[in-house]
Design an enzyme around this catalytic site. Structure first.
Site, PDB file in Angstrom:
ATOM      1  N   CYS A 155      -1.945  -1.958   7.363  1.00  0.00           N
ATOM      2  CA  CYS A 155      -1.082  -0.652   7.342  1.00  0.00           C
ATOM      3  C   CYS A 155      -1.177  -0.036   8.768  1.00  0.00           C
ATOM      4  O   CYS A 155      -0.218   0.597   9.176  1.00  0.00           O
ATOM      5  CB  CYS A 155      -1.820   0.339   6.250  1.00  0.00           C
ATOM      6  SG  CYS A 155      -1.151   0.049   4.630  1.00  0.00           S
TER       7      CYS A 155
ATOM      8  N   CYS B 185       0.668  -1.203  -0.106  1.00  0.00           N
ATOM      9  CA  CYS B 185      -0.169  -0.079  -0.059  1.00  0.00           C
ATOM     10  C   CYS B 185       0.956   1.321  -0.140  1.00  0.00           C
ATOM     11  O   CYS B 185       2.356   1.236   0.392  1.00  0.00           O
ATOM     12  CB  CYS B 185      -0.802  -0.046   1.331  1.00  0.00           C
ATOM     13  SG  CYS B 185      -2.159  -1.358   1.310  1.00  0.00           S
TER      14      CYS B 185
ATOM     15  N   ARG C 265     -11.072  10.147  -5.526  1.00  0.00           N
ATOM     16  CA  ARG C 265     -11.667   9.408  -4.584  1.00  0.00           C
ATOM     17  C   ARG C 265     -11.698  10.191  -3.231  1.00  0.00           C
ATOM     18  O   ARG C 265     -12.236   9.957  -2.126  1.00  0.00           O
ATOM     19  CB  ARG C 265     -11.158   8.220  -4.425  1.00  0.00           C
ATOM     20  CG  ARG C 265     -11.799   7.354  -5.659  1.00  0.00           C
ATOM     21  CD  ARG C 265     -11.311   5.789  -5.651  1.00  0.00           C
ATOM     22  NE  ARG C 265     -10.183   5.595  -5.793  1.00  0.00           N
ATOM     23  CZ  ARG C 265      -9.422   4.803  -5.252  1.00  0.00           C
ATOM     24  NH1 ARG C 265      -9.750   3.925  -4.419  1.00  0.00           N
ATOM     25  NH2 ARG C 265      -8.003   4.624  -5.365  1.00  0.00           N
TER      26      ARG C 265
ATOM     27  N   GLU D 240       0.991   3.602   1.993  1.00  0.00           N
ATOM     28  CA  GLU D 240       1.518   3.931   3.272  1.00  0.00           C
ATOM     29  C   GLU D 240       2.717   3.246   3.637  1.00  0.00           C
ATOM     30  O   GLU D 240       3.760   3.907   4.473  1.00  0.00           O
ATOM     31  CB  GLU D 240       0.413   3.717   4.353  1.00  0.00           C
ATOM     32  CG  GLU D 240      -0.523   4.605   4.297  1.00  0.00           C
ATOM     33  CD  GLU D 240      -1.845   3.732   3.507  1.00  0.00           C
ATOM     34  OE1 GLU D 240      -2.948   4.133   3.586  1.00  0.00           O
ATOM     35  OE2 GLU D 240      -1.701   3.040   2.764  1.00  0.00           O
TER      36      GLU D 240
ATOM     37  N   CYS E   6      -5.751   0.598   5.623  1.00  0.00           N
ATOM     38  CA  CYS E   6      -6.248  -0.905   5.730  1.00  0.00           C
ATOM     39  C   CYS E   6      -5.769  -1.194   7.076  1.00  0.00           C
ATOM     40  O   CYS E   6      -4.847  -0.755   7.495  1.00  0.00           O
ATOM     41  CB  CYS E   6      -5.955  -1.760   4.573  1.00  0.00           C
ATOM     42  SG  CYS E   6      -3.976  -1.997   4.409  1.00  0.00           S
TER      43      CYS E   6
ATOM     44  N   TYR F 273      -2.304  -5.175  19.247  1.00  0.00           N
ATOM     45  CA  TYR F 273      -1.271  -6.029  19.614  1.00  0.00           C
ATOM     46  C   TYR F 273       0.111  -4.908  19.139  1.00  0.00           C
ATOM     47  O   TYR F 273       0.146  -4.421  18.129  1.00  0.00           O
ATOM     48  CB  TYR F 273      -0.915  -7.103  18.652  1.00  0.00           C
ATOM     49  CG  TYR F 273       0.158  -7.968  18.614  1.00  0.00           C
ATOM     50  CD1 TYR F 273       0.355  -8.923  19.496  1.00  0.00           C
ATOM     51  CD2 TYR F 273       1.362  -7.772  17.758  1.00  0.00           C
ATOM     52  CE1 TYR F 273       1.476  -9.520  19.859  1.00  0.00           C
ATOM     53  CE2 TYR F 273       2.585  -8.293  18.089  1.00  0.00           C
ATOM     54  CZ  TYR F 273       2.652  -9.407  18.886  1.00  0.00           C
ATOM     55  OH  TYR F 273       3.757  -9.957  19.070  1.00  0.00           O
TER      56      TYR F 273
ATOM     57  N   TRP G 107       3.806  -4.898  18.617  1.00  0.00           N
ATOM     58  CA  TRP G 107       5.096  -5.704  18.590  1.00  0.00           C
ATOM     59  C   TRP G 107       6.187  -5.716  19.666  1.00  0.00           C
ATOM     60  O   TRP G 107       6.585  -6.676  20.048  1.00  0.00           O
ATOM     61  CB  TRP G 107       5.464  -5.783  16.912  1.00  0.00           C
ATOM     62  CG  TRP G 107       6.464  -6.739  16.563  1.00  0.00           C
ATOM     63  CD1 TRP G 107       6.402  -8.214  16.311  1.00  0.00           C
ATOM     64  CD2 TRP G 107       7.974  -6.227  16.440  1.00  0.00           C
ATOM     65  NE1 TRP G 107       7.692  -8.462  15.956  1.00  0.00           N
ATOM     66  CE2 TRP G 107       8.609  -7.645  16.086  1.00  0.00           C
ATOM     67  CE3 TRP G 107       8.762  -5.195  16.806  1.00  0.00           C
ATOM     68  CZ2 TRP G 107      10.049  -7.494  15.920  1.00  0.00           C
ATOM     69  CZ3 TRP G 107       9.890  -5.336  16.447  1.00  0.00           C
ATOM     70  CH2 TRP G 107      10.497  -6.341  16.109  1.00  0.00           C
TER      71      TRP G 107
END
Length: 137
Positions: free
Chosen positions: A93, A56, A84, A58, A90, A127, A129
């Protein structure tokens, strides 16, 4: 969720929209992203669509920022081609952005509902990491 609306960086939206309008052509590049680095510089990127799941805009932006020496980003926005407008990140991302920039603000919304929110508001109870890595001895 405690949505805290932040200042909307309209210059950032315009930068992403300009890249989407001028650089997104065909099916390979359909999204543009722009981020403001801590020093104020704007960095832009486009997605690299591929049927196997290209990155993506990003995610391309994270690498582009690092290549330009920008390792701390303050705000990010993605804009779709063909006018758009602003498109939210998403799920993948959102997770990657959280892992790289936990204090990042994300511009989301449409038309008169455009707003900047903390990334953590878009990914509640997430979460993290870094919280699950073993300490180096």
């Amino acid at each position: 969720m405690t949505t805290q609306t932040q200042h909307v960086d309209h210059e950032l939206i315009q930068a992403a929209a300009e890249v989407a309008r001028t650089r997104c052509r065909g099916d390979n590049h359909t999204m543009a992203a722009a981020a403001r680095a801590r020093g104020g510089r704007i960095i832009t990127a486009v997605n690299a669509y591929h049927f196997t799941g290209g990155p993506c805009a990003e995610l391309v932006l994270i690498g582009t920022a690092a290549a330009q020496g920008a390792y701390e980003l303050d705000t990010i926005v993605a804009v779709g081609d063909r006018d758009r407008g602003v498109v939210p990140p998403c799920g993948r991302c959102r997770q990657v952005l959280l892992d790289y920039f936990p204090a990042l603000k994300v511009i989301v919304g449409k038309d008169d509902r455009i707003r900047a929110v903390p990334l953590t508001d878009l990914l509640p109870e997430s979460y993290v990491w870094a919280d699950h890595q073993l300490e180096a001895e």
